[in-house]
Each structure stands twice: as structure tokens, then as C-alpha cells.
Design a protein around this motif. Structure first.
Motif, PDB file in Angstrom:
ATOM      1  N   THR A   1       6.782  11.696  38.793  1.00 31.36           N
ATOM      2  CA  THR A   1       7.016  10.358  39.338  1.00 31.36           C
ATOM      3  C   THR A   1       5.832   9.904  40.187  1.00 31.36           C
ATOM      4  O   THR A   1       5.416   8.736  40.121  1.00 31.36           O
ATOM      5  CB  THR A   1       8.301  10.350  40.184  1.00 31.36           C
ATOM      6  N   MET A   2       5.267  10.801  40.970  1.00 30.49           N
ATOM      7  CA  MET A   2       4.089  10.483  41.774  1.00 30.49           C
ATOM      8  C   MET A   2       2.923  10.073  40.891  1.00 30.49           C
ATOM      9  O   MET A   2       2.232   9.076  41.164  1.00 30.49           O
ATOM     10  CB  MET A   2       3.701  11.685  42.642  1.00 30.49           C
ATOM     11  N   GLU A   3       2.704  10.812  39.817  1.00 28.52           N
ATOM     12  CA  GLU A   3       1.595  10.507  38.914  1.00 28.52           C
ATOM     13  C   GLU A   3       1.799   9.164  38.206  1.00 28.52           C
ATOM     14  O   GLU A   3       0.853   8.405  38.018  1.00 28.52           O
ATOM     15  CB  GLU A   3       1.433  11.637  37.896  1.00 28.52           C
ATOM     16  N   GLN A   4       3.029   8.879  37.823  1.00 28.97           N
ATOM     17  CA  GLN A   4       3.307   7.602  37.175  1.00 28.97           C
ATOM     18  C   GLN A   4       3.125   6.435  38.148  1.00 28.97           C
ATOM     19  O   GLN A   4       2.659   5.359  37.764  1.00 28.97           O
ATOM     20  CB  GLN A   4       4.734   7.600  36.609  1.00 28.97           C
ATOM     21  N   TRP A   5       3.498   6.648  39.381  1.00 29.79           N
ATOM     22  CA  TRP A   5       3.337   5.614  40.409  1.00 29.79           C
ATOM     23  C   TRP A   5       1.857   5.267  40.581  1.00 29.79           C
ATOM     24  O   TRP A   5       1.471   4.093  40.590  1.00 29.79           O
ATOM     25  CB  TRP A   5       3.944   6.113  41.727  1.00 29.79           C
ATOM     26  N   LYS A   6       1.018   6.266  40.695  1.00 30.45           N
ATOM     27  CA  LYS A   6      -0.414   6.026  40.877  1.00 30.45           C
ATOM     28  C   LYS A   6      -1.079   5.536  39.592  1.00 30.45           C
ATOM     29  O   LYS A   6      -2.020   4.738  39.636  1.00 30.45           O
ATOM     30  CB  LYS A   6      -1.087   7.303  41.381  1.00 30.45           C
ATOM     31  N   GLU A   7      -0.589   5.986  38.437  1.00 25.00           N
ATOM     32  CA  GLU A   7      -1.141   5.542  37.156  1.00 25.00           C
ATOM     33  C   GLU A   7      -0.921   4.047  36.944  1.00 25.00           C
ATOM     34  O   GLU A   7      -1.756   3.362  36.340  1.00 25.00           O
ATOM     35  CB  GLU A   7      -0.485   6.341  36.019  1.00 25.00           C
TER      36      GLU A   7
ATOM     37  N   THR B   1       6.903  10.618  29.418  1.00 24.51           N
ATOM     38  CA  THR B   1       5.445  10.632  29.555  1.00 24.51           C
ATOM     39  C   THR B   1       4.896  12.018  29.880  1.00 24.51           C
ATOM     40  O   THR B   1       3.712  12.286  29.662  1.00 24.51           O
ATOM     41  CB  THR B   1       5.015   9.670  30.658  1.00 24.51           C
ATOM     42  N   GLY B   2       5.717  12.873  30.429  1.00 24.47           N
ATOM     43  CA  GLY B   2       5.238  14.188  30.849  1.00 24.47           C
ATOM     44  C   GLY B   2       4.560  14.170  32.201  1.00 24.47           C
ATOM     45  O   GLY B   2       4.102  15.211  32.683  1.00 24.47           O
ATOM     46  N   LEU B   3       4.488  12.989  32.831  1.00 21.45           N
ATOM     47  CA  LEU B   3       3.884  12.868  34.155  1.00 21.45           C
ATOM     48  C   LEU B   3       4.978  12.879  35.213  1.00 21.45           C
ATOM     49  O   LEU B   3       6.100  12.438  34.972  1.00 21.45           O
ATOM     50  CB  LEU B   3       3.083  11.572  34.264  1.00 21.45           C
TER      51      LEU B   3
END
Length: 326
Positions: free
Chosen positions: A166-172, A162-164
Motif C-alpha cells: 500500500t505504501m508503494e502504491q501510494w508513492k507510485e 499489483t504486487g506492490l
């Protein structure tokens, strides 16, 4: 065939008979040989001619003074004995059949009743109309701390493509939460549930008091997100280890207030400027500590209940709702 010539009774008028000379029947048991068609056929088959074999019969004659019914054949006990043996054999056979059914039937039923495990990937939202089973993957067994089940369960499995972060994926992933309280079950890229300290490391959160987490709290934890009209508000629930006194860990728990990196990570969007310091308060009768922010209703609040659960949330309503489900 041998012939038997029975004794002829004398004439009672014969003067030669004495007063006590009363005719008697022969002995009570006589054996007479007689030919039958079956014996003749058997004799011819054995080469003995027609007189080689003769059948024997027992002739029972009642003695004087005895009733005819008192004569019993010598073979009268054979039938009851053979029936008894037959019943014993049937009983043993039936017992063996019942044992076999009782032993093998549960095994067959359990094997036929097994369901294959499901294999899948990605994030799958699961509504919680009934109790969720304990989730076990890799090295950690995960079981929700909620006594009242959350409205849904949202597994989160970060991927590299995804290019995000782990923190960003968690919040997404929070945008898929549809219930008021959604449990978010986080796994690493290997599909393993993580201990809380490892979860923070995976998110890139610098938590300096890791020794407190390891000494006071269980490795397992429950993460959740509360949703209202103002947005989504994440939270974390930890549990004291058995034997750890909740009255004696107040100083350790207070160190969460110094973990700025952890505090900031709990908000989906920046809450703005924070208040000068934490303050004491009560929520649902439970003493808590909270830190206000400029962007209301954002608020970092935590409290330890009598059951040993430490609830941490990013808004007061999120804290209150999660607390009521423990």
C-alpha cells in the motif's frame, strides 16, 4: 284557455257617474294564462290534450302616480345571484389548481433533475477548476482543508493485484500529479476514506502517539503532493478539534519529532542522512520546526497556524505553498 275580459271604462258623459267617479286601472299585478306551441306539445306528451297546460305570464300595470320605469320584474335578482355563485365556484376551482401546481411541480422538477451517481474504480485525476464537493464514502466524510483549491485531485485506491505494498502504491501514484499542488485522496481497498491514524496503519507506519491524534485532532485529514523541478514532495494537513487550544498542545505536537517511521515515510525516495536535531525557524512568518537532510531540498518541516491547522511537509517549498492555500 281562460280569457280575461278587462273592465271597460264608462262614458264620462254618463249622468250616473259622480264627480269623483274616475276610472281606475286594475290591480298592478295580473296573472294571465295563455297557450303556446310549447305548452300544447308538453300537454299532448302528458296525455292532457291541448288544454292541459298553459303558460303563465305576469302582467305588470303601473299604478296611478307611478312612473313606468319603477316596475321591476320579480326575477331581476336571479341573474346577479347566479353570476356571483359562478364566480365563487371559478375562484375556488382556480385556487385548487394553483395549490396543486405549487405542491406537485417542485416535486416533479426535483425528481427529473436528479442525476445518477457515478460508479468507477481505480485512480482518476480530476482538475479543480471549481470547488470540489465533499467526498463521502463509508464511515468518514472527507472535505478538503484547502481554502484555495488544489490544482488537481488524485484519488488513490490500492489494489492487491499489483504486487506492490500500500505504501508503494501510494508513492507510485504521485507520478500522475501534474499540478503544483495535488490533493491525494486515499481510500482503502473497500473504497472508504480513513481517519489519519487508520491511514498510517494502512501504509504500515508505526505511529506510537496515536492517542494524541485521537484526542487533539479531527479524524479527517488532507494529504497532498507538491511538485517542482527537484521532484515530488508529499505533505499532510491535520486540524485541531473544536475547543482545543492551539497554545496548549505544543508539547503534544512536538512528539511528532520522535516518530522516525512516520518521518521517513513522507519521502518518495530516501533523502539521505539527517541532521542531528530539529531546529526552530520561520516560514511566511509562522514559527516552525524543521529537520534537514543530506539530499536537498528534502526537509521535514511542521508548524501549527492560528487557524488550528498543522501542516507537515517534506520540503520547505511544499510547506510554504500548502500554507498559503489554507
Amino acid at each position: 284557455m281562460e280569457e280575461f275580459e278587462p273592465v271597460q271604462p264608462r262614458d264620462p258623459n254618463d249622468p250616473t257617474l259622480g264627480a269623483t267617479s274616475v276610472p281606475h286601472l286594475p290591480p298592478s299585478s295580473l296573472e294571465i294564462k295563455m297557450r303556446t306551441m310549447a305548452s300544447d306539445i308538453e300537454s299532448i306528451g302528458k296525455g292532457g290534450g291541448l288544454l292541459g297546460i298553459s303558460g303563465k305570464i305576469s302582467l305588470s300595470v303601473p299604478r296611478e302616480g307611478m312612473a313606468p320605469e319603477s316596475n321591476v320584474s320579480a326575477d331581476s335578482g336571479t341573474a346577479p345571484k347566479s353570476k356571483t355563485l359562478k364566480y365563487v365556484l371559478l375562484g375556488v376551482g382556480g385556487a385548487l389548481v394553483l395549490f396543486a401546481v405549487g405542491y406537485f411541480l417542485p416535486i416533479l422538477v426535483s425528481k427529473n433533475g436528479e442525476k445518477p451517481g457515478t460508479v468507477g474504480g481505480g485512480a482518476v485525476a480530476t482538475t479543480t477548476g471549481q470547488s470540489q464537493p465533499t467526498a463521502q464514502t463509508g464511515r468518514l466524510t472527507h472535505k478538503t482543508f484547502f481554502m484555495i483549491q488544489p490544482d488537481m485531485v488524485l484519488p488513490i485506491l490500492p489494489v492487491e493485484s499489483t504486487g506492490l505494498s500500500t505504501m508503494e502504491q501510494w508513492k507510485e501514484a504521485f507520478r500522475f500529479a501534474t499540478g503544483t499542488i495535488t490533493e491525494t485522496q486515499f481510500k482503502n481497498r473497500a473504497g472508504e476514506y480513513l481517519a489519519f491514524s487508520d491511514f498510517l496503519s494502512a501504509l504500515g507506519v508505526n505511529f506510537s502517539a496515536k492517542n494524541i491524534l485521537q484526542s487533539d485532532f479531527e479524524a479527517d485529514f488532507t494529504s497532498f503532493v507538491y511538485k517542482d523541478s527537484a521532484g515530488v514532495w508529499p505533505g499532510i494537513i491535520l486540524k485541531l478539534k473544536p475547543g482545543v487550544n492551539a497554545l496548549l498542545v505544543g508539547g503534544d505536537v512536538a512528539k511528532f519529532e520522535t516518530e522516525n517511521n512516520f518521518i521517513d515515510s513522507l519521502f518518495v525516495i530516501s533523502p539521505g542522512a539527517r541532521d542531528a536535531a530539529f531546529e526552530d525557524a520561520q516560514i511566511s512568518g509562522l514559527p516552525v520546526r524543521k529537520l534537514g537532510f543530506e539530499g536537498k531540498p528534502a526537509e521535514f518541516v511542521y508548524g501549527l497556524n492560528s487557524g488550528g491547522y498543522l501542516v507537515i511537509a517534506s520540503s520547505e517549498d511544499a510547506f510554504k505553498t500548502a500554507l498559503l492555500r489554507l
